[in-house]
Motif scaffolding. Structure first.
Motif, mmCIF file in Angstrom:
data_model
loop_
_atom_site.group_PDB
_atom_site.id
_atom_site.type_symbol
_atom_site.label_atom_id
_atom_site.label_comp_id
_atom_site.label_asym_id
_atom_site.label_seq_id
_atom_site.Cartn_x
_atom_site.Cartn_y
_atom_site.Cartn_z
ATOM 1 N N GLN A 118 1.149 -1.172 0.032
ATOM 2 C CA GLN A 118 -0.100 0.088 0.103
ATOM 3 C C GLN A 118 0.891 1.195 0.073
ATOM 4 O OE1 GLN A 118 -3.092 0.457 2.799
ATOM 5 N NE2 GLN A 118 -3.357 -1.781 3.048
ATOM 6 N N GLU A 119 1.940 1.299 1.013
ATOM 7 C CA GLU A 119 2.891 2.417 0.999
ATOM 8 C C GLU A 119 3.460 2.957 -0.418
ATOM 9 O OE1 GLU A 119 5.953 4.281 4.437
ATOM 10 O OE2 GLU A 119 5.975 2.053 3.799
ATOM 11 N N VAL A 120 3.828 1.809 -0.927
ATOM 12 C CA VAL A 120 4.877 2.154 -2.012
ATOM 13 C C VAL A 120 3.851 2.585 -3.329
ATOM 14 C CG1 VAL A 120 6.959 0.584 -1.624
ATOM 15 C CG2 VAL A 120 4.860 -0.147 -2.835
ATOM 16 N N LEU A 121 2.736 1.877 -3.172
ATOM 17 C CA LEU A 121 1.679 2.191 -4.198
ATOM 18 C C LEU A 121 1.010 3.774 -4.044
ATOM 19 C CD1 LEU A 121 -0.881 -0.522 -5.037
ATOM 20 C CD2 LEU A 121 0.774 0.491 -6.676
ATOM 21 N N ARG A 122 1.079 4.108 -3.109
ATOM 22 C CA ARG A 122 0.518 5.521 -2.758
ATOM 23 C C ARG A 122 1.530 6.464 -3.037
ATOM 24 N NH1 ARG A 122 -2.363 3.144 1.880
ATOM 25 N NH2 ARG A 122 -4.574 3.398 1.209
ATOM 26 N N LEU A 123 2.741 6.312 -2.660
ATOM 27 C CA LEU A 123 3.723 7.037 -2.922
ATOM 28 C C LEU A 123 4.086 7.240 -4.470
ATOM 29 C CD1 LEU A 123 6.364 6.090 0.033
ATOM 30 C CD2 LEU A 123 5.007 8.250 -0.313
ATOM 31 N N ARG A 124 3.965 6.112 -5.190
ATOM 32 C CA ARG A 124 4.442 6.090 -6.556
ATOM 33 C C ARG A 124 3.263 6.934 -7.331
ATOM 34 N NH1 ARG A 124 6.371 7.687 -10.580
ATOM 35 N NH2 ARG A 124 6.677 6.484 -12.313
ATOM 36 N N PHE A 125 1.937 6.542 -7.039
ATOM 37 C CA PHE A 125 0.875 6.763 -7.996
ATOM 38 C C PHE A 125 0.164 7.905 -7.350
ATOM 39 C CE2 PHE A 125 1.877 2.456 -9.353
ATOM 40 C CZ PHE A 125 1.944 2.534 -10.465
ATOM 41 N N GLN A 126 -0.123 8.060 -6.065
ATOM 42 C CA GLN A 126 -0.667 9.097 -5.644
ATOM 43 C C GLN A 126 0.021 10.513 -5.601
ATOM 44 O OE1 GLN A 126 -2.440 7.988 -1.789
ATOM 45 N NE2 GLN A 126 -4.390 8.180 -2.727
ATOM 46 N N GLU A 133 13.306 8.256 -4.900
ATOM 47 C CA GLU A 133 12.754 8.979 -3.693
ATOM 48 C C GLU A 133 11.842 8.071 -2.792
ATOM 49 O OE1 GLU A 133 11.929 13.286 -6.042
ATOM 50 O OE2 GLU A 133 10.424 11.605 -6.408
ATOM 51 N N ILE A 134 11.097 6.881 -3.439
ATOM 52 C CA ILE A 134 10.561 6.115 -2.624
ATOM 53 C C ILE A 134 11.435 5.344 -1.674
ATOM 54 C CG2 ILE A 134 8.861 4.088 -2.396
ATOM 55 C CD1 ILE A 134 7.538 5.323 -5.055
ATOM 56 N N SER A 135 12.551 5.057 -2.372
ATOM 57 C CA SER A 135 13.499 4.300 -1.471
ATOM 58 C C SER A 135 14.103 5.108 -0.521
ATOM 59 C CB SER A 135 14.678 3.820 -2.709
ATOM 60 O OG SER A 135 15.813 3.447 -1.892
ATOM 61 N N GLU A 136 14.345 6.593 -0.484
ATOM 62 C CA GLU A 136 14.826 7.380 0.366
ATOM 63 C C GLU A 136 13.742 7.517 1.584
ATOM 64 O OE1 GLU A 136 16.090 11.097 -1.174
ATOM 65 O OE2 GLU A 136 16.765 10.190 -2.891
ATOM 66 N N ILE A 137 12.453 7.590 1.058
ATOM 67 C CA ILE A 137 11.277 7.769 2.180
ATOM 68 C C ILE A 137 11.252 6.348 3.045
ATOM 69 C CG2 ILE A 137 8.809 7.958 2.460
ATOM 70 C CD1 ILE A 137 8.921 9.842 -0.102
#
Length: 172
Positions: A118-126, A133-137
């Motif tokens: 859920q988290e990676v999907l939200r960060l990528r698509f929302q 950047e997702i990797s950093e977060i």
């Protein structure tokens, strides 16, 4: 650009996105507090140290504050508000978010995935963050972020196909 203008621009650009992200992790009232705390920390940090990476920095701070609360460390340190200019605090108070119905439906589908997906999907698509950047977060490797996103999309596609085939069967 002066600090007040920089802050107002960043607030306008990220507040709704951070709230949406925090809503996915903690109760709504707490999400608002966490995002406010995040912007207070941004004000203190200033533009010189994070300019150009404001998004990942803000999401990382928001994520960590949410995780602290989830882990029960609940007594997170909040920043005193006195030294933040009145315009910034007014902007924080005035910028509330309403989610669209369509987005809620998509979020409901995503909610059936595990928390990591859920988290990676939200960060990528929302939030439109890159894999890096997702990797950093999140602290995951860039390649693992790619795997998680792929698995999520495959799972959602399979769910949609099942839902559509069931709807077509009901219509016949």
């Amino acid at each position: 650009m002066n600090k007040n203008q920089w802050f107002a621009d960043i607030l306008h650009l990220y507040e709704k996105r951070l709230l949406r992200y925090a809503f996915s992790k903690v109760p709504r009232d707490l999400a608002h507090e966490i995002v406010q705390e995040c912007f207070l920390r941004l004000w203190r940090e200033g533009s010189s140290r994070i300019e150009g990476r404001e998004g990942p920095w803000l999401f990382n701070v928001t994520r960590n504050l949410c995780l602290d609360w989830i882990k029960g460390e609940g007594k997170r340190q909040t920043s005193p508000i006195e030294d933040v200019p009145l315009a910034a605090t007014e902007a924080l108070a005035l910028n509330k978010m309403l989610q669209a119905e369509e987005e809620n439906q998509l979020l409901q589908m995503i909610s059936h995935l595990d928390e990591t997906h859920q988290e990676v999907l939200r960060l990528r698509f929302q939030e439109d963050f890159s894999y890096k950047e997702i990797s950093e977060i999140t602290g995951h490797s860039v390649s693992y972020v790619g795997v998680l996103i792929h698995e999520s999309v495959v799972s959602l596609r399979k769910g949609l196909l099942q839902k559509n085939s069931k709807a077509q069967g009901d219509a016949v």
